[in-house]
Design an enzyme around this catalytic site. Structure first.
Site, mmCIF file in Angstrom:
data_model
loop_
_atom_site.group_PDB
_atom_site.id
_atom_site.type_symbol
_atom_site.label_atom_id
_atom_site.label_comp_id
_atom_site.label_asym_id
_atom_site.label_seq_id
_atom_site.Cartn_x
_atom_site.Cartn_y
_atom_site.Cartn_z
ATOM 1 N N THR C 17 0.802 -1.222 0.000
ATOM 2 C CA THR C 17 0.000 0.000 0.000
ATOM 3 C C THR C 17 0.834 1.270 0.000
ATOM 4 O O THR C 17 0.289 2.369 -0.106
ATOM 5 C CB THR C 17 -0.969 0.028 1.209
ATOM 6 O OG1 THR C 17 -0.187 -0.076 2.400
ATOM 7 C CG2 THR C 17 -1.954 -1.118 1.162
ATOM 8 N N GLY C 18 2.159 1.138 0.116
ATOM 9 C CA GLY C 18 3.019 2.330 0.065
ATOM 10 C C GLY C 18 3.098 2.879 -1.351
ATOM 11 O O GLY C 18 2.615 2.265 -2.308
ATOM 12 N N GLU C 20 5.849 3.412 -3.369
ATOM 13 C CA GLU C 20 6.686 2.571 -4.219
ATOM 14 C C GLU C 20 6.029 1.216 -4.466
ATOM 15 O O GLU C 20 6.012 0.709 -5.583
ATOM 16 C CB GLU C 20 8.053 2.329 -3.556
ATOM 17 C CG GLU C 20 8.901 3.574 -3.401
ATOM 18 C CD GLU C 20 9.495 4.022 -4.732
ATOM 19 O OE1 GLU C 20 10.156 3.178 -5.365
ATOM 20 O OE2 GLU C 20 9.258 5.172 -5.123
ATOM 21 N N LYS C 43 -4.017 -3.093 7.525
ATOM 22 C CA LYS C 43 -4.907 -2.967 6.374
ATOM 23 C C LYS C 43 -5.490 -4.314 5.972
ATOM 24 O O LYS C 43 -6.041 -4.461 4.875
ATOM 25 C CB LYS C 43 -4.130 -2.366 5.182
ATOM 26 C CG LYS C 43 -3.415 -1.051 5.524
ATOM 27 C CD LYS C 43 -3.863 0.107 4.643
ATOM 28 C CE LYS C 43 -3.356 1.445 5.147
ATOM 29 N NZ LYS C 43 -2.099 1.861 4.535
ATOM 30 N N ILE C 96 13.819 -5.243 -2.287
ATOM 31 C CA ILE C 96 14.235 -4.092 -3.077
ATOM 32 C C ILE C 96 14.845 -3.006 -2.182
ATOM 33 O O ILE C 96 15.726 -2.265 -2.596
ATOM 34 C CB ILE C 96 13.003 -3.503 -3.815
ATOM 35 C CG1 ILE C 96 12.264 -4.588 -4.607
ATOM 36 C CG2 ILE C 96 13.398 -2.346 -4.700
ATOM 37 C CD1 ILE C 96 13.140 -5.388 -5.542
ATOM 38 N N THR C 97 14.387 -2.940 -0.951
ATOM 39 C CA THR C 97 14.759 -1.874 -0.021
ATOM 40 C C THR C 97 16.264 -1.608 0.033
ATOM 41 O O THR C 97 17.059 -2.524 0.154
ATOM 42 C CB THR C 97 14.262 -2.250 1.391
ATOM 43 O OG1 THR C 97 12.886 -2.600 1.310
ATOM 44 C CG2 THR C 97 14.467 -1.096 2.366
ATOM 45 N N GLU C 98 16.611 -0.334 -0.009
ATOM 46 C CA GLU C 98 17.996 0.099 0.102
ATOM 47 C C GLU C 98 18.223 0.669 1.494
ATOM 48 O O GLU C 98 17.315 1.217 2.102
ATOM 49 C CB GLU C 98 18.277 1.185 -0.945
ATOM 50 C CG GLU C 98 19.706 1.671 -0.953
ATOM 51 C CD GLU C 98 19.961 2.781 -1.980
ATOM 52 O OE1 GLU C 98 19.056 3.026 -2.802
ATOM 53 O OE2 GLU C 98 21.040 3.379 -1.944
ATOM 54 N N TYR C 160 19.765 -2.474 -16.704
ATOM 55 C CA TYR C 160 18.721 -2.078 -17.658
ATOM 56 C C TYR C 160 19.370 -1.781 -19.003
ATOM 57 O O TYR C 160 18.886 -2.164 -20.071
ATOM 58 C CB TYR C 160 17.955 -0.843 -17.200
ATOM 59 C CG TYR C 160 17.516 -0.839 -15.757
ATOM 60 C CD1 TYR C 160 17.412 -2.032 -15.016
ATOM 61 C CD2 TYR C 160 17.193 0.353 -15.107
ATOM 62 C CE1 TYR C 160 17.016 -1.998 -13.692
ATOM 63 C CE2 TYR C 160 16.795 0.381 -13.786
ATOM 64 C CZ TYR C 160 16.721 -0.797 -13.077
ATOM 65 O OH TYR C 160 16.332 -0.767 -11.774
ATOM 66 N N GLU C 210 31.087 -5.275 -9.722
ATOM 67 C CA GLU C 210 31.693 -3.981 -9.407
ATOM 68 C C GLU C 210 32.713 -4.183 -8.304
ATOM 69 O O GLU C 210 32.890 -5.306 -7.791
ATOM 70 C CB GLU C 210 30.623 -2.959 -9.017
ATOM 71 C CG GLU C 210 29.846 -3.298 -7.755
ATOM 72 C CD GLU C 210 28.608 -2.401 -7.544
ATOM 73 O OE1 GLU C 210 28.071 -1.856 -8.531
ATOM 74 O OE2 GLU C 210 28.172 -2.278 -6.400
ATOM 75 N N HIS C 247 26.867 2.414 -3.876
ATOM 76 C CA HIS C 247 26.467 1.180 -3.206
ATOM 77 C C HIS C 247 27.255 0.981 -1.918
ATOM 78 O O HIS C 247 28.461 1.226 -1.894
ATOM 79 C CB HIS C 247 26.723 -0.029 -4.115
ATOM 80 C CG HIS C 247 25.703 -0.170 -5.198
ATOM 81 N ND1 HIS C 247 25.955 -0.884 -6.348
ATOM 82 C CD2 HIS C 247 24.448 0.295 -5.312
ATOM 83 C CE1 HIS C 247 24.882 -0.843 -7.121
ATOM 84 N NE2 HIS C 247 23.946 -0.127 -6.516
#
Lengths: 287, 375, 287, 375
Positions: C17-18, C20, C43, C96-98, C160, C210, C247
């Site tokens: 529901t956020g 993002e 919710k 996904i959270t950073e 991407y 990397e 990162h």
């Protein structure tokens, strides 16, 4: 044969240089137990009772190939000693120490889940005796004799008394296992029964329980239909509710953990119940 | 150690649990003063047993006069064998809802269990029997403690989701009583939802593990002396004995908890009633026996003593000598039956006989003898 | 076929529901991802984006049979969300959270050892995309096309760009896996290579690494002699020592974790190294 | 956040780690006063980098005069690009032995590692290379923390058994810096064994996890302003940008850390040198671009800017419009090359051209262009 411990088992004693550790190590050695070393931090490199002393269990295992340990360290350090023994790869850990905080033991039990190859006996127990072969702990060896009766018990003196009575009646013992009087334990009655069940030299079983918890009820269920000719004895029939009777685990809460429900569970599973230790022998002798 | 309500609440408050304003009163006047300060209060007997409400140990007081009256009635009364030493005067709550929250040791699982139920205010044993599904349970990993998602799930499982924001931290605070104070039982019942929608501990129970007392000397220093326990148990504790008072008239001493419990059972089967449980441990050294006998003889109801010793590593003749010495130094004149078995039992029995102490070959025989001698 | 995720996978979104969570769930749905529910405490019982919302992951699993989750909750709560997903029995968790604290992730990794059936992707990652079938995360689907190239990457945008270049060159992708830019991660390069290796529809591999850590070096070792026709690309060649390049995991400490050592490891294992994303495509097209 | 030595020692001391008496001095006079109070002191430059000793940033002072002189020499000096804002004056130690103790994150193991070595006082990397067997390691379970027996074994493994009683609790205290302050590195090197046989932290390093800053606002409040960092990085942080200063003259902006690092690499391959790393994240919103450009243009060395954006979900034409707006609002006149790819890339490039911004189809082409334009 026997369960858990025999004359070949390589044993290390944690707390070997203490008063209790020293005395009982001598007793174990007198019986022929293969004590290969001791652990006493700060005393590594010395010799005590004719065996090498190490600073850590890991060192002792590396140098002596120890498989089992007996723990005689004070209660505040005993939980750590159990975990050290398990982490060092020992397959049998017998903790004699009384008075370990219950939260410590709850943590130890969770820790031991990572070491499924490690069996803990105790704490607050007299240990294990395999008559004529070896012992870890404080069970007096003089009353024991080799034979077909497996003994498993939450009590100390009551066990010695039972063993003496069995021997006097000509009924020797395969192994005697004191699982201890604490509420949070290593091996349970059921675990030990499992081992006796698989031991071809054990044909009879004396189970000595007491009030508190429901390990006896589970054991009764496990004995239903077992090949073992068994008898159960429960102490604490007259204990009032809510009072701790000596053992930290011997307490009736509400109407749970009473001697009556335990005795009924055994009877319901077809296991006779003795009222005195003499009756234990009588019933086994008849069966 | 069983803490009294006000002690438990002090400890829980120090961990962040919200409690109502309250004050301890040792006299009716102090109760009146507390009410003058706090407004309407509940005047509550402080005893280490449940059921004080039914016993008349809790009274509401709207005015200082009523509080004084309640205090005078409650202080000193007897609740299940406990004299009430003081009352706790606590601001009366505007109760919208009562929740049950408790943490205890689940022996079968060898783990702590957190229990939460929307059916608060009544005995949890009763809830467990009547509507077991009304209790949500969580068994936290003891190293990790309860995780946030586990606490959330517990609250939703208990159908208390509307209070999740307040309940999750509160359960965490109660759990800290377990880890920081070695609580065997930590309970808030009722956990009150007030008319304003906040949570507050209505009652609190905290029982700590005596085996962990070495980590919590502060608790014993602060709260140790308040409860007036059984005088024989207090004296036995002072002498480092494992002793429990019972209500019969035959003193019992055994070595080993199991053997001692078995001896009590045999005394009853023989038609008697034991006055106590007293385990002197494996060694049965003379000074320990003397201490045990001394405490047992303090009890005027005791009409005889049964000692049941199985000598393992200790030799029976030495035990016998110690027993005789202990009896003589205490000048004991009541009937004394001793069952002595194990190592050197014959020699031991001979010594007892020579000193006029009745020996028994088995516990059952000895139990019958002492019952006979004290009838 | 594909790895980890396909059109059948039942996905639940934590934090649906956020802002993002809502936006990216719509994107996932647009691609055809089988989003069966969302989790948003408080919710429960409502519907969002056409799917039911639950208070806990366990409820969502029970009611929807979810197998995988995507996590879009803020960093302070994300570690708990991962553990909740694992404990609820999900076999794939994509975070996904950073910005999750590293100590939180160290605890999560220890927690996950108890759930060997659960695979974590991320955190701080763009997620997983199986072209034409489904995605969990934020990888834009419009540049992707189905095909034989497996893509695994520590970077987002660079992935991407690579996917777009591959597609433009007519090289479709089997699955695209962004493992994330944090120092303590779920699946490593090696873990993902293992999956591609066993996937019959993946014949080529593009690995985008990397600076920092030694996961690339381990991946190079794993690719030695692999059936996959692979190419590696490492960014951060010019990064100065001791500076965190965006990162949390992109940092050279002393002379460890440099682009040079990583590139050398791939070359030594027989894996060609690209200098630009265009070269990734060139090399794969030739191989 | 990299704490200075005195800050790290304050934090460790609050956890129980023994530290020598010491005082911060911002002026030579304060250094003299500290010496007058403490006796002979080491006057130590406080900078967030190693190697200050070799750089002349540590001097012994026996008298207040010597301390004042040392202070005047050290305060304000430059150590590896850091101006020394203050010195720490610490009572000189009677050193019998130096031990190494450190805790950091082992990325390969995804775990914390505790390292202990009898070879203290020198760089642990050097010990690890020369005599790796001289470092004992422990990887504690993160939920349990290090257990007593594990710490004992670590100490014995490091051949430091004689100090086991003091070392075990001290390691536990240092480990608490990891759990309570989210330390990525917590190090005491040297851990000094004094002539009197006690342990005391000679130096201390503490670097906390920026991702966990939300749990440690107090640390930032207390210590955040002391270090004088790179002014562009400070400004970038204020604007919530992911920015690192480098020493070239081409400003670089990219969306995504990997893409941005790759852009730096391409600038170098094209013969130029980047002035910075600046990741504006996936969205490339106009205000973020404007902030990034503003910070880059603060740097007088910058002679041109390269922007490398791959439009994923964001459309290229919108990105282009944002870029033009940002450039214009800042009145930027330096060369600007933009590589714009992805969604609606053609439309985007058209807009850039119309506004006089050089577009590049690939990052490599764009890098070559900006290097050419700034040569």
């Amino acid at each position: 044969m026997a369960i858990l411990l025999n004359a070949e088992t390589r044993v290390v004693i944690q707390g070997i240089t203490g008063r209790e550790g020293t005395f009982h190590t001598q007793q174990m050695q007198a019986l022929g137990t293969r004590v290969v070393g001791g652990v006493s931090p700060g005393k590594g490199g010395t010799t005590h009772l004719g065996v090498p002393v190490f600073d850590t269990v890991a060192q002792a295992v590396r140098d002596t190939g120890a498989q089992a340990s007996g723990i005689f360290v004070p209660a505040p350090f005993a939980a750590d000693a159990i975990m050290e023994a398990a982490a060092a790869g020992l397959s049998l850990v017998v903790c004699i120490t009384e008075g370990i905080p219950i939260q410590d033991m709850i943590r130890v039990k969770a820790f031991l889940r990572e070491y499924p190859g490690c069996r803990l006996v105790g704490p607050n127990c007299p240990g294990i005796l395999t008559p004529g072969q070896a012992k870890i702990g404080i069970i007096p060896q003089r009353f024991a004799s080799p034979g077909p009766v497996g003994v498993v018990s939450r009590s100390g003196t009551l066990t010695y008394e039972t063993v003496a009575a069995l021997t006097a009646a000509g009924l020797g013992q395969s192994s005697v296992v004191g699982i201890g009087g604490d509420p949070v334990l290593g091996l349970s009655f059921t675990d030990v029964i499992e081992l006796f069940e698989r031991d071809p030299e054990t044909s009879h079983l004396a189970l000595i329980g007491e009030i508190g918890g429901s390990d006896e009820e589970q054991a009764a269920e496990r004995l239903r239909g077992s090949r073992l000719r068994s008898v159960a004895f429960i102490s604490g029939r007259t204990a009032p509710e809510g009072k701790r009777m000596g053992h930290a685990g011997a307490i009736v809460s509400g109407n749970r953990g009473t001697a009556r429900t335990k005795e009924e569970a055994f009877r319901a599973a077809g296991v006779p119940v003795a009222q005195t230790t003499d009756q234990i022998v009588e019933i086994l002798a008849r069966s | 150690m069983k803490l009294l309500e006000y002690q438990a609440k002090e400890v829980l408050a120090s961990l962040g649990v919200p409690i109502p304003p309250g004050r301890v009163a040792r006299t009716p006047e102090e109760a009146a003063a507390a009410c003058a300060d706090l407004g309407p209060v509940a005047v509550k007997a402080q005893v280490p047993v449940g059921g004080r409400g039914k016993a008349g140990g809790v009274k509401l007081a709207r005015t200082p006069d009523e509080a004084e009256h309640a205090g005078s009635e409650i202080i000193g009364m007897d609740i299940k064998g406990h004299r009430v030493p003081l009352v706790y005067c606590e601001a009366a709550l505007n109760i919208a809802r009562e929740i049950y929250l408790g943490i205890t040791v689940d022996r079968d699982r060898r783990a702590n269990v957190v229990m939460l139920s929307a059916r608060g205010g009544i005995d949890i044993e009763q809830v467990a029997e009547e509507t077991p599904e009304a209790i949500a349970r969580l068994y936290p990993d003891p190293w990790r403690g309860p995780l946030a998602f586990e606490l959330n799930a517990l609250v939703w499982d208990a159908q208390l989701g509307e209070h999740v924001r307040a309940l999750v931290p509160l359960i965490g605070q109660l759990y800290r009583a377990v880890t920081e104070y070695d609580a065997m039982t930590a309970e808030i019942n009722p956990l009150v939802v007030t008319g304003e929608g906040t949570l507050v501990a209505g009652d609190a129970k905290l029982e700590t593990d005596d085996n962990a007392a070495f980590r919590h000397r502060d608790l014993e220093l602060r709260y140790g002396g308040v409860v007036e326990g059984d005088p024989f148990e207090v004296e036995a504790k002072r002498r480092n004995l494992t002793y429990v008072s019972l209500d019969g008239d035959i003193g019992v001493i055994g070595n080993g908890a199991g053997l001692c419990m078995g001896t009590l059972d045999m005394v009853e089967r023989a038609g008697g009633r034991a006055a106590n449980f007293c385990d002197i441990g494996g060694g049965a050294r003379a000074e320990v026996v003397e201490n045990a006998l001394a405490v047992i003889l303090m009890n005027p109801k005791v009409r005889g003593v049964l000692i049941n010793v199985f000598g393992g590593i200790t030799r029976g003749d030495e035990v016998a000598k110690g027993l005789v010495k202990a009896r003589d130094s205490l000048g004991m004149e009541l009937p004394l039956v001793v069952r002595l078995s194990g190592t050197n039992e014959e020699e031991g029995r001979e010594i007892l006989k020579q000193h006029g102490i009745t020996p028994g070959a088995s516990g059952w025989e000895a139990a019958q003898k002492i019952v006979e001698l004290t009838r």
